[in-house]
Design an enzyme around this catalytic site. Structure first.
Site, PDB file in Angstrom:
ATOM      1  CE  LYS A   1      -4.076 -10.512   2.479  1.00  0.00           C
ATOM      2  NZ  LYS A   1      -3.115 -10.739   1.379  1.00  0.00           N
ATOM      3  CG  LEU A   2      -8.628 -10.750  10.054  1.00  0.00           C
ATOM      4  CD1 LEU A   2      -8.727 -10.571  11.579  1.00  0.00           C
ATOM      5  CD2 LEU A   2     -10.015 -10.585   9.414  1.00  0.00           C
ATOM      6  CE  LYS A   3      -5.008  -6.454   2.374  1.00  0.00           C
ATOM      7  NZ  LYS A   3      -3.630  -6.521   1.844  1.00  0.00           N
TER       8      LYS A   3
ATOM      9  CG  ASP B   1      -1.196  -8.194   3.770  1.00  0.00           C
ATOM     10  OD1 ASP B   1      -0.090  -7.703   4.081  1.00  0.00           O
ATOM     11  OD2 ASP B   1      -1.617  -8.249   2.589  1.00  0.00           O
TER      12      ASP B   1
ATOM     13  CG  ASN C   1      -0.830  -4.298   2.376  1.00  0.00           C
ATOM     14  OD1 ASN C   1      -1.948  -4.641   2.740  1.00  0.00           O
ATOM     15  ND2 ASN C   1      -0.273  -4.778   1.273  1.00  0.00           N
TER      16      ASN C   1
ATOM     17  CD  GLU D   1       0.186 -10.973   2.507  1.00  0.00           C
ATOM     18  OE1 GLU D   1      -0.829 -11.559   2.971  1.00  0.00           O
ATOM     19  OE2 GLU D   1       0.207 -10.518   1.355  1.00  0.00           O
TER      20      GLU D   1
ATOM     21  CE  LYS E   1      -0.337  -9.549  -3.673  1.00  0.00           C
ATOM     22  NZ  LYS E   1      -0.296  -8.252  -2.973  1.00  0.00           N
TER      23      LYS E   1
ATOM     24  N   GLY F   1      -3.208 -11.788  -4.461  1.00  0.00           N
ATOM     25  CA  GLY F   1      -4.186 -11.230  -5.399  1.00  0.00           C
ATOM     26  C   GLY F   1      -4.069  -9.724  -5.429  1.00  0.00           C
TER      27      GLY F   1
HETATM   28  O1  SMG Z   1      -7.302 -10.050  -4.991  1.00  0.00           O
HETATM   29  O2  SMG Z   1      -8.240 -10.728  -3.174  1.00  0.00           O
HETATM   30  C1  SMG Z   1      -7.455 -10.010  -3.771  1.00  0.00           C
HETATM   31  C2  SMG Z   1      -6.665  -8.995  -2.994  1.00  0.00           C
HETATM   32  C3  SMG Z   1      -5.945  -9.585  -1.845  1.00  0.00           C
HETATM   33  O3  SMG Z   1      -5.318  -8.353   0.059  1.00  0.00           O
HETATM   34  C4  SMG Z   1      -5.111  -8.575  -1.094  1.00  0.00           C
HETATM   35  N1  SMG Z   1      -4.132  -7.942  -1.786  1.00  0.00           N
HETATM   36  O4  SMG Z   1      -1.165  -6.901  -0.127  1.00  0.00           O
HETATM   37  O5  SMG Z   1      -1.900  -8.831  -0.522  1.00  0.00           O
HETATM   38  C5  SMG Z   1      -2.039  -7.619  -0.592  1.00  0.00           C
HETATM   39  C6  SMG Z   1      -3.239  -6.969  -1.216  1.00  0.00           C
HETATM   40  C7  SMG Z   1      -2.841  -5.991  -2.276  1.00  0.00           C
HETATM   41  C8  SMG Z   1      -3.944  -5.226  -2.899  1.00  0.00           C
HETATM   42  S1  SMG Z   1      -4.741  -4.223  -1.781  1.00  0.00           S
HETATM   43  C9  SMG Z   1      -5.598  -2.967  -2.570  1.00  0.00           C
HETATM   44 MG    MG Z   2      -0.123  -8.522   0.869  1.00  0.00          MG
END
Ligand code: SMG
Ligand code: MG
Length: 368
Positions: free
Chosen positions: A161-163, A189, A191, A214, A263, A291
């Site tokens: 998963k790439l932010k 993702d 956000n 996402e 979550k 996560g």
């Molecule tokens: O626990 O591997 C993990 C984090 C996965 O990218 C992740 N979480 O929006 O899904 C999300 C983010 C929220 C936390 S980012 C600091």
């Molecule tokens: Mg997310």
């Protein structure tokens, strides 16, 4: 069951590398642990709120205050406590789902440890292993991103998963596809970093065969996703927008999402998570576990949930060493793209006392 005492423990965990998202760069993970003591057993949980209210409106100091001043007094006042009763007792308090989740989970863990029953069994999970994906933060350069992705693929992660954020989206995704091919399972993702007006821009991601995108839009903008879904072919998955089973129902009914990230912290606990799982299953909507950079304590509980049958997509449950050189528990490990669901009573894992003590920055004990 009656609570004798609750200990709130603040721990600072250094990350193996900074983790950058569209909203922040994390270098340390501050964690709030909740330890519930009853006559029969103790229960552990981890509050997933972050130190600042940037992922969502909750943050650690606020969560701790709500737990001490508003949630625990309601549990102390109850005659007969069980994990299943916590939600109802805390319902008069609005919001604060991450705080509620931590409290409910710690009570449930104590109850299940006393009964000798694993959380996975209590929730109705059937899988013994969970397909493990890894979340890759925003990097300074594309070559650095490619190195990071290569390392995770070599380690065996089953999904990347790439932010993303405006200015870090099409080019990094294109580069990863070009370098690692069509066969790797890839998703992104945002956000909440985009707006409705970005729909045509986001549609350019369609050529990359992503599993999902996402949370492209603001938490509150459910209707924006309905519009976006008319313009992009990549399935929309919601994270921040879904904080209850009712939200999930509404998002599915209106066509705001095709997939849901669950979550437990975000939605107020593992029982509400199961309700979301059930709503999605009934509607034919696949789910996966998100996560929040959990330690082994939170990760173990997430594994129990992710063993439910409609968790059909890879989850953000990576190995402990993805984030921590030293976890608070025995390390959670990933082999061949899978992580085992714990089999011990309750969350099935114990904090290592010396490690917790070493990393603790503050502790408070609260008694009825
Ligand atoms: O626990 O591997 C993990 C984090 C996965 O990218 C992740 N979480 O929006 O899904 C999300 C983010 C929220 C936390 S980012 C600091
Ligand atoms: Mg997310």
């Amino acid at each position: 069951m009656k609570i004798r005492a609750v200990e709130l423990i603040r721990v600072t965990m250094p990350l193996v590398a900074p983790f950058r998202t569209s909203f922040a760069v994390e270098t340390n993970r501050d964690v709030l642990l909740v330890r519930v003591e009853t006559a029969e057993a103790q229960g552990w949980a981890e509050c997933v709120a972050m130190d600042s209210p940037l992922y969502s409106s909750e943050y650690l100091d606020g969560a701790q205050q709500v737990i001490s001043d508003h949630l625990l007094p309601r549990l102390f006042a109850a005659d007969e406590l069980s994990g299943a009763a916590v939600g109802g007792l805390l319902a008069p308090v609005r919001g604060h789902r991450m705080a509620k989740s931590a409290v409910e989970t710690a009570v449930l863990d104590a109850e299940l440890r006393a009964m000798g029953m694993p959380l996975s069994q209590y929730l109705g999970a059937t899988a013994t292993e969970v397909v493990s994906g890894v979340s890759v933060g925003i990097q300074d350069t594309v070559p650095e991103l490619l190195d990071a992705v290569e390392e995770y693929l070599d380690a065996g992660y089953a999904r990347i998963k790439l932010k993303i954020e405006p200015g870090w989206d099409l080019a990094p995704v294109a580069a990863v596809r070009e370098r690692f091919g069509e066969d790797i399972v890839l998703q992104v993702d945002a956000n909440s970093a985009y707006h409705r007006a970005d729909a045509r821009h986001l549609a350019q991601l369609d050529t990359f065969g992503l599993l999902l995108i996402e949370q492209p839009l603001a938490e509150e903008d459910l209707a924006g996703n309905v519009e976006l879904a008319k313009v992009i072919r990549t399935p929309i998955c919601l994270d921040e927008s879904i904080v209850s089973a009712q939200d999930a129902y509404e998002a599915i009914r209106t066509g705001a999402c095709a997939i849901v990230n669950i979550k437990p912290g975000r939605v107020g606990g593992y029982l509400e998570s199961r309700r979301i799982h059930d709503v999605c299953a009934a509607a034919g909507i696949p789910v996966w576990a998100g996560g929040m950079l959990e330690t082994g304590i939170g990760r173990a509980a997430n594994l129990a949930l992710a063993g439910l049958s409609n968790f059909t997509l890879p989850s953000d449950i990576s190995a402990s060493d993805r984030y921590y050189a030293q976890d608070l528990t025995e390390p959670i490990t990933m082999t061949g793209g899978r992580v085992a669901v714990p089999t011990g009573p309750g969350i099935g894992i114990d904090p290592i006392p010396e490690v917790v003590t070493e990393l603790t920055t503050a502790r408070t004990v609260i008694q009825p």
